[in-house]
Design a protein around this motif. Sequence first.
Motif, PDB file in Angstrom:
ATOM      1  N   PHE A 111     -12.336   8.860  -4.242  1.00  0.00           N
ATOM      2  CA  PHE A 111     -11.091   9.163  -4.948  1.00  0.00           C
ATOM      3  C   PHE A 111     -10.005   8.162  -4.572  1.00  0.00           C
ATOM      4  O   PHE A 111      -9.233   7.712  -5.416  1.00  0.00           O
ATOM      5  CB  PHE A 111     -10.607  10.586  -4.648  1.00  0.00           C
ATOM      6  N   ARG A 112      -9.954   7.813  -3.291  1.00  0.00           N
ATOM      7  CA  ARG A 112      -8.930   6.848  -2.875  1.00  0.00           C
ATOM      8  C   ARG A 112      -9.187   5.502  -3.556  1.00  0.00           C
ATOM      9  O   ARG A 112      -8.254   4.828  -3.996  1.00  0.00           O
ATOM     10  CB  ARG A 112      -8.938   6.712  -1.354  1.00  0.00           C
ATOM     11  N   GLY A 113     -10.456   5.147  -3.649  1.00  0.00           N
ATOM     12  CA  GLY A 113     -10.795   3.908  -4.340  1.00  0.00           C
ATOM     13  C   GLY A 113     -10.317   3.938  -5.783  1.00  0.00           C
ATOM     14  O   GLY A 113      -9.794   2.954  -6.303  1.00  0.00           O
ATOM     15  N   ILE A 114     -10.480   5.098  -6.415  1.00  0.00           N
ATOM     16  CA  ILE A 114     -10.033   5.220  -7.810  1.00  0.00           C
ATOM     17  C   ILE A 114      -8.507   5.061  -7.891  1.00  0.00           C
ATOM     18  O   ILE A 114      -7.991   4.426  -8.810  1.00  0.00           O
ATOM     19  CB  ILE A 114     -10.492   6.572  -8.400  1.00  0.00           C
ATOM     20  N   VAL A 115      -7.808   5.619  -6.916  1.00  0.00           N
ATOM     21  CA  VAL A 115      -6.342   5.435  -6.922  1.00  0.00           C
ATOM     22  C   VAL A 115      -6.019   3.954  -6.826  1.00  0.00           C
ATOM     23  O   VAL A 115      -5.179   3.436  -7.556  1.00  0.00           O
ATOM     24  CB  VAL A 115      -5.655   6.166  -5.738  1.00  0.00           C
ATOM     25  N   TYR A 116      -6.714   3.269  -5.916  1.00  0.00           N
ATOM     26  CA  TYR A 116      -6.459   1.828  -5.769  1.00  0.00           C
ATOM     27  C   TYR A 116      -6.715   1.117  -7.090  1.00  0.00           C
ATOM     28  O   TYR A 116      -5.952   0.251  -7.513  1.00  0.00           O
ATOM     29  CB  TYR A 116      -7.360   1.231  -4.688  1.00  0.00           C
ATOM     30  N   PHE A 117      -7.808   1.493  -7.740  1.00  0.00           N
ATOM     31  CA  PHE A 117      -8.142   0.849  -9.006  1.00  0.00           C
ATOM     32  C   PHE A 117      -7.034   1.044 -10.028  1.00  0.00           C
ATOM     33  O   PHE A 117      -6.597   0.106 -10.685  1.00  0.00           O
ATOM     34  CB  PHE A 117      -9.433   1.441  -9.591  1.00  0.00           C
ATOM     35  N   THR A 118      -6.595   2.308 -10.152  1.00  0.00           N
ATOM     36  CA  THR A 118      -5.631   2.585 -11.218  1.00  0.00           C
ATOM     37  C   THR A 118      -4.243   2.088 -10.846  1.00  0.00           C
ATOM     38  O   THR A 118      -3.534   1.553 -11.689  1.00  0.00           O
ATOM     39  CB  THR A 118      -5.562   4.092 -11.520  1.00  0.00           C
ATOM     40  N   ALA A 119      -3.879   2.249  -9.572  1.00  0.00           N
ATOM     41  CA  ALA A 119      -2.512   1.888  -9.209  1.00  0.00           C
ATOM     42  C   ALA A 119      -2.393   0.416  -8.866  1.00  0.00           C
ATOM     43  O   ALA A 119      -1.397  -0.227  -9.189  1.00  0.00           O
ATOM     44  CB  ALA A 119      -2.050   2.729  -8.029  1.00  0.00           C
ATOM     45  N   GLY A 120      -3.432  -0.096  -8.204  1.00  0.00           N
ATOM     46  CA  GLY A 120      -3.323  -1.473  -7.751  1.00  0.00           C
ATOM     47  C   GLY A 120      -2.088  -1.606  -6.893  1.00  0.00           C
ATOM     48  O   GLY A 120      -1.759  -0.735  -6.099  1.00  0.00           O
ATOM     49  N   GLY A 121      -1.359  -2.694  -7.071  1.00  0.00           N
ATOM     50  CA  GLY A 121      -0.173  -2.887  -6.254  1.00  0.00           C
ATOM     51  C   GLY A 121       1.075  -2.330  -6.886  1.00  0.00           C
ATOM     52  O   GLY A 121       2.171  -2.506  -6.365  1.00  0.00           O
ATOM     53  N   SER A 122       0.893  -1.651  -8.020  1.00  0.00           N
ATOM     54  CA  SER A 122       2.115  -1.197  -8.678  1.00  0.00           C
ATOM     55  C   SER A 122       2.560   0.127  -8.086  1.00  0.00           C
ATOM     56  O   SER A 122       1.840   0.796  -7.374  1.00  0.00           O
ATOM     57  CB  SER A 122       1.884  -1.047 -10.172  1.00  0.00           C
ATOM     58  N   ARG A 123       3.775   0.476  -8.403  1.00  0.00           N
ATOM     59  CA  ARG A 123       4.346   1.673  -7.834  1.00  0.00           C
ATOM     60  C   ARG A 123       5.230   2.284  -8.905  1.00  0.00           C
ATOM     61  O   ARG A 123       5.877   1.567  -9.653  1.00  0.00           O
ATOM     62  CB  ARG A 123       5.134   1.235  -6.602  1.00  0.00           C
ATOM     63  N   VAL A 124       5.226   3.590  -8.986  1.00  0.00           N
ATOM     64  CA  VAL A 124       6.131   4.240  -9.921  1.00  0.00           C
ATOM     65  C   VAL A 124       7.406   4.562  -9.153  1.00  0.00           C
ATOM     66  O   VAL A 124       7.357   5.213  -8.120  1.00  0.00           O
ATOM     67  CB  VAL A 124       5.515   5.533 -10.490  1.00  0.00           C
ATOM     68  N   ASN A 125       8.518   4.048  -9.633  1.00  0.00           N
ATOM     69  CA  ASN A 125       9.781   4.285  -8.942  1.00  0.00           C
ATOM     70  C   ASN A 125      10.508   5.492  -9.508  1.00  0.00           C
ATOM     71  O   ASN A 125      10.259   5.907 -10.641  1.00  0.00           O
ATOM     72  CB  ASN A 125      10.687   3.060  -9.071  1.00  0.00           C
ATOM     73  N   ALA A 126      11.403   6.014  -8.700  1.00  0.00           N
ATOM     74  CA  ALA A 126      12.135   7.196  -9.127  1.00  0.00           C
ATOM     75  C   ALA A 126      12.851   6.942 -10.450  1.00  0.00           C
ATOM     76  O   ALA A 126      12.964   7.823 -11.297  1.00  0.00           O
ATOM     77  CB  ALA A 126      13.136   7.602  -8.057  1.00  0.00           C
ATOM     78  N   SER A 127      13.313   5.706 -10.631  1.00  0.00           N
ATOM     79  CA  SER A 127      14.068   5.421 -11.853  1.00  0.00           C
ATOM     80  C   SER A 127      13.196   5.496 -13.105  1.00  0.00           C
ATOM     81  O   SER A 127      13.697   5.599 -14.205  1.00  0.00           O
ATOM     82  CB  SER A 127      14.715   4.049 -11.742  1.00  0.00           C
TER      83      SER A 127
END
Lengths: 340, 333, 502, 339
Positions: D142-158
């Motif tokens: 599951f963590r690997g899948i998160v890495y795949f989908t998120a990569g280095g991006s991040r969802v910010n509060a804004s």
Amino acid sequence: MSDRAPADAAPLWSALRRFASWDAVIIAATALFLVVAASTVEHFGTARNAGHIIVDLAPVLLLALVMTLIVATGEIDLSVASTVGLTGAAMGWMWNHGIALETIMPLTVLLGALLGAVNGLFITGFGLPSLAVTIGTLALYRGLAYVVLGDTAVADWPRDFTGWTLGTIGDTGVPNIVVPLIALALVVGLVLHCTPIGRAVYAAGANPVAAAYSGIAVGRLKCWLYVASGAMAGLVGVFWTLRYSSARADNAYGLELTVVAVVLLGGVSIFGGKGRLPGVLAAVVLLTALQNALRLAHVSTETLTVVTGALLIAAVLAPNLLTAAGDALRSRRRRAAASL
Amino acid sequence: GGTTRGDDEGDGPTGTGGTANPDAEYRTGLSFAMLPKQVNNPYFEASSTGAETVAAELGGEYEFTGPSDASASSQVSYIDTLSQQATDVILLSANDPNALCSSLDQARSGGSVVVTFDSDVDPACRDLFVSQVDSAEVGLALLEMTAEQIDGTGEIAVLSATANATNQNAWIDVMRAELESNPSYADMELVEVVYGDDEDEKSFSETQGLLQAHPDLRAIVSPTTVGIAAAARYLSGSEYQGQVALTGLGTPNQMREFVKDGTVTEFALWDPTALGELAAYTGAAAASGIITGAEGEVFTAGDLGEYTVGADGVVTLGPPTRFNAENIDDFDF
Amino acid sequence: MSEAVPVVALRDVEKSFGAVRALRGAGLELHAGEAHALVGENGAGKSTLIKILAGLYRPDAGAIEIDGEPVDLHDPSAAIAAGIAVIYQEPALFGDLTVAENLFIGRQPRGRLGRIDRAAMDRDATALFERLGVLLEPDRPAKGLSIADQQLVEIAKAISLDARVLVMDEPTAALTSREVERLFDVVRALRAKGTAILFISHRFDEVEALCQRVTVMRDGAHVSTDPMGEVTVDELIRRMVGRELAAMFPRGEAAPGEVVLDVEGLASAERCRDVSFQVRAGEIVALAGLVGAGRSEVVQAVFGVAPREAGRVRVLGRDLPSGNPRAAMRAGVALVPEDRRQQGLLLDLSVMRNATLVRRGRLARFGFLTGAAEQREAAEWTGRLQAKYGRLTDPVATLSGGNQQKIVLAKWLATGPRLLIVDEPTRGIDVATKAEVHRLLSDLAADGVAVLMVSSELLEVLGMADRTLVMREGRLAGELPRADATEEAVMRLATGQTAEAR
Amino acid sequence: MTIPAPTRTPTGSTVLDLVLRFRALGLLLALAVLVGATASVNARFLSGQSVRDLLFAAAVTVLLACGMTTVVLTRGIDLSVGSTLGLAAYLTADAMSGGVPVPLAVLIGLLVGLACGAANGAIVHFGKVPPLVATLGTLYVFRGIVYFTAGGSRVNASDLPGGFLDFGNGTLLGVPYLFLIAAAVLAVVALFLRDYRSGRDLYALGSNPEAAALAGIPAGRRLMTAYALSGTLAGLGGVLYAARFGTVDASAGYGMELDIVAAVVVGGVAIFGGSGTVLGAALGALLLTVIDNALPVLSIPPFWQQAIVGALILAAIALDRLVALRAARALRKKGSHVG
Ligand SMILES: Nc1ncnc2c1ncn2[C@@H]1O[C@H](COP(=O)(O)OP(=O)(O)OP(=O)(O)O)[C@@H](O)[C@H]1O
Ligand SMILES: Nc1ncnc2c1ncn2[C@@H]1O[C@H](COP(=O)(O)OP(=O)(O)OP(=O)(O)O)[C@@H](O)[C@H]1O
Ligand SMILES: [Mg+2]
Ligand SMILES: [Mg+2]
């Protein structure tokens, strides 16, 4: 049961299954993987890369040796990585205080043994579940490592020693570390599989009550295993510190799950009583070599993570599915035969 | 007998040897690899973008690779892999100043140029270090911004990254020294340093803890992008908003909201993309023989302009940019 | 009777486990209002047949019919739904749940909103226990119940199902005659109400007392079915084992030698107090008493697996330390425990490993075990006890109950003990093997081994013991020499009615 | 042979209740002492803001502890909760930042959790893989899948809708919504486990799996329920995490599993199944959260904090064990059958 139906294929099947124990499967899989990777992944088959793999796998392998015994008795030690961290930190502290490295190293191993004894006493003395206790000491030992060294790193280790951890035996290209690895693996393997102690380990894991009724001091045995686990973690603490020439509180952070993973991958039952060391050794090699090959093949870290997890599940799932399939096949055949 | 501390003096910096040829051209077809502290981190993704552009510009190959956990031991394995692949230029942000040395030595003896950026290793183990800023300059800037926001009086605290983070510790040391020695900061007191481990959640709760432990706290300085964002989020939703000043190092995109709602007045950072670019140029320059890492050598880093190699092979990007309500909308990273 | 449609019928059932053919053409018909006995040697396939009836195993071939209709009992809940209640050979309770919940799990009485009505549940449980004449608190956890109490809970559970078919796989193996009598009263009442009953036991007196019809099985196959009155026990035994049986209690004159075991003032964990006795070489001493009288506790404290609170234990004149079974073993003591699954065996490990576990140190050469010595030893001792199993490497769990017991015996006899303690040595063992075990014990005694035997089977006690010690509520209530040991005398001491009776 | 008529001694044993209550009591006592001590050093610890912060922090842990308890009761363990939480949090936040309406995005989070839990349950039940192995595996996957989908991006509060964040930081009469949700879930799960047949089946399964099979308890369905519940609650935890923190990247929930297991164990849930309550687990979670929050307030040096947490975990389980031993002795004294 003397009169077996000659047409019954069951003996053949069960003989086959007995031969194809999980051990054998994982060893074969590892060998196959090494061959395939050496011929398809650039740079994988080189002596230098083999050296890297061996030095990389050393800490996991060492920790997995004793962990195999512990898991075989139906317990677990999640505090090993923290023990590596704390013993490494203590080593740094002693070095800072001007103690000779030749004195430090045995003291560090001794400290590890003491930390293991704390686990052992909590688990066997109070009769607490090892999973819970070692989660506690996982936090405690890592915390103490920070108390000892704080945010500093001790890095001025003498080159003679740090060099040895990475060096090779003469010009053979064989890493120095291979000698102690093989020696320790042999010792643990022999103890587990060829001595009364090993029999007691399996007995304690299979049924602790029955083991106690058979005159095995189950508590004492487990306690010593934790001492051994701690001492081994101390040894790894020394190795880790010298190999990275850096004693830090966060050394080997998170390594415990990897160690547990290879032990399980090697076919040791988490419920105790089952599993063999060769399988675990193969699993260590497989996992490290696989990660190395994936890196060389420019495969991303994400894949590595997923593959590790999937492999772990598959390792236990596959034999189960095979057995189930075999049973289904056999009973269908028998039903068919009976209806004739 | 026995081996004790100090018996063994480390060799001095090795340098790349050879002589520099300032008029040489950048070589084409170089292979670049960037090895960040950890992948999946937006800061390094930005640096990677910069480096990748440069690699493409110089007609080289580029790879962004590294561990998903910020540990030195995982980085070692990656360095070993890169050195096996005989990568020409390794751009590295180190998780530990010493642990990587033996692997880096191997890589360099195999012909790779090792340029560290963002977070350095022992100077003996790399060719050049591209510093985002001068350590002293960051520490001073942080203190200056803080003093401006709280009129130079009161208790301040630091929310750092991990306890072992090289940069942060260096900056904090500068701050400490300056607080002691500089009379204009005499009324300010650094009461505590806490570590959010560059984890959002941990930084968040550490902020809570700070505010509860120190009722008279006037300002929090968080010299890490993860920490300042978490602290800002906590402050903006709490009764302390506007009461306690927050400053430090953050990215404009993450902090924009908090500057607008008044939680944060001013913070600073360098441009990580530019940092990546400069690192790539530096590596390429070294690999092309334009520089060797000796003090005083000069090279041109594309649009970034001309840079001079400083003492210990350090190339400095420039002073940090300060962001506030006036200029923040001009940046997008 | 045979013209009526049977409630349940099993026809030509076959079942194999790997290479072992447990059932080959077994069959059975159960009729309403009739108790049917199923007898056979250990490993004959009785339990397997029952597990098929219970939906635990699916037959490889053959049919199950209910009211003449073929059915597929694919899992235990299907069997329960079909009205089949089973008391298994080995009690399997939920230790963490209360006794009442153990009885009603999955069908607890419900109140408003489908919530469980605990008060009603406890009431029902109490009523049940009263019917069985058992003193058990419904709201205590099942953990810590003695094996007999566990068996009683299992019985109550099966009875409470009000099933059409009640199957009992050796329910009485752990019980003394008092509980057995109670149980039979209840079962007879059920039978009168029209329940069909299948009863498995190795005790023929019980079979005769309860059943109207008896089926004999041998080697997984059906041998015969007859009305109870039409066959003699000897005939049944002959059919079961396929030969004439030797004497059941082959006991010669004992010539007691030196004192091997000397127990003085033994007390342990509130379960036994102030127990003193001696056992001499060449003598068989029995410990008798009601279930829970503390007999097992005494022998466990002697051997060192239970802590000793007071008193001293001497073997051949040497003091044994408390709580140290290893010291006891070194002194030549062996204990065959009462609960073979919990205390005797490593179920997942092989026959060989189990049989040689306590001898592992002796079998090692220069500290190493190669396997050959273990194999030889295991083959020899399991052979002597005629244990039936596929291969030495098969897990013990795959053996039938009786054969498992033989492995435990083999394991301890191999140590060549000076003092052999056996706790319920023949629990769940068939007549032939029982005679075998009895002869073995006699032979050992004749060879000068001191034997201390705990048994709930009065016949066994009376037949084997040179002296009988009777326990009641944790204390020794009296000692009976062989000449005075009668059923009445033992029971009187055991129930504490000595004073009134005299 | 005379059979003495049994006389039932009226005991009305409430040993079990007593033990359970006492265990909860012990935890409550520890909580009270800790809070009292901290507040006496620093009165701000009891201020509205501080209590609110504590409840915020406890909400997600309590949720996950509820799920973990149901699984541990069946003799299982769910090490994948941290990864599941991360996956759900990221996908929810990502969906919202992509313009998906909030309710739908929340549903996505819950479904992701459900799917993860169902996968665990299926591997454990149908694949017969020991739970620790299975969920250690899915922890990585599951963590690997998160890495795949998120990569280095991040969802910010804004990037998130204001309403969602307001909800995440909002309170009702000073109690955070998030905590109210956790408390409601806790009450429902507690009721389910205590008073419903299927809930009791979970205890039975953990207490003795073979006996459960004999009793006809549908192990497959119950195990799937337990793991699916754990997964769904981890999914819900992920949604709440996103609402509370606003910033979500690939590392959300990293390493959380051991904290949750620790909370459950401290809360008196037997790690080998069959006994324990969600209330205990929730108290365990609360206790650990309070410790986490109190140590900085007490100005314990940061380097000491982790060590102290570890020591307290050890102390808690040792204490629990002592209580259990006393209870067992009490049970033995009562005897059972001596007629
Ligand atoms: N799960 C299993 N796997 C392999 N073999 C088995 C299994 N269960 C039973 N057997 C074998 O099937 C045969 C019949 O066993 P079963 O338990 O039915 O005997 P039984 O008549 O009940 O004997 P007892 O009187 O000793 O209880 C035995 O040889 C046993 O070893
Ligand atoms: N583990 C235990 N926990 C609590 N009570 C127990 C435990 N084991 C036995 N008892 C109780 O202790 C008393 C003595 O038990 P013991 O087993 O010594 O008796 P016994 O005469 O051998 O009877 P049995 O025929 O049941 O083995 C009984 O009341 C029994 O219920
Ligand atoms: Mg049987
Ligand atoms: Mg007994």
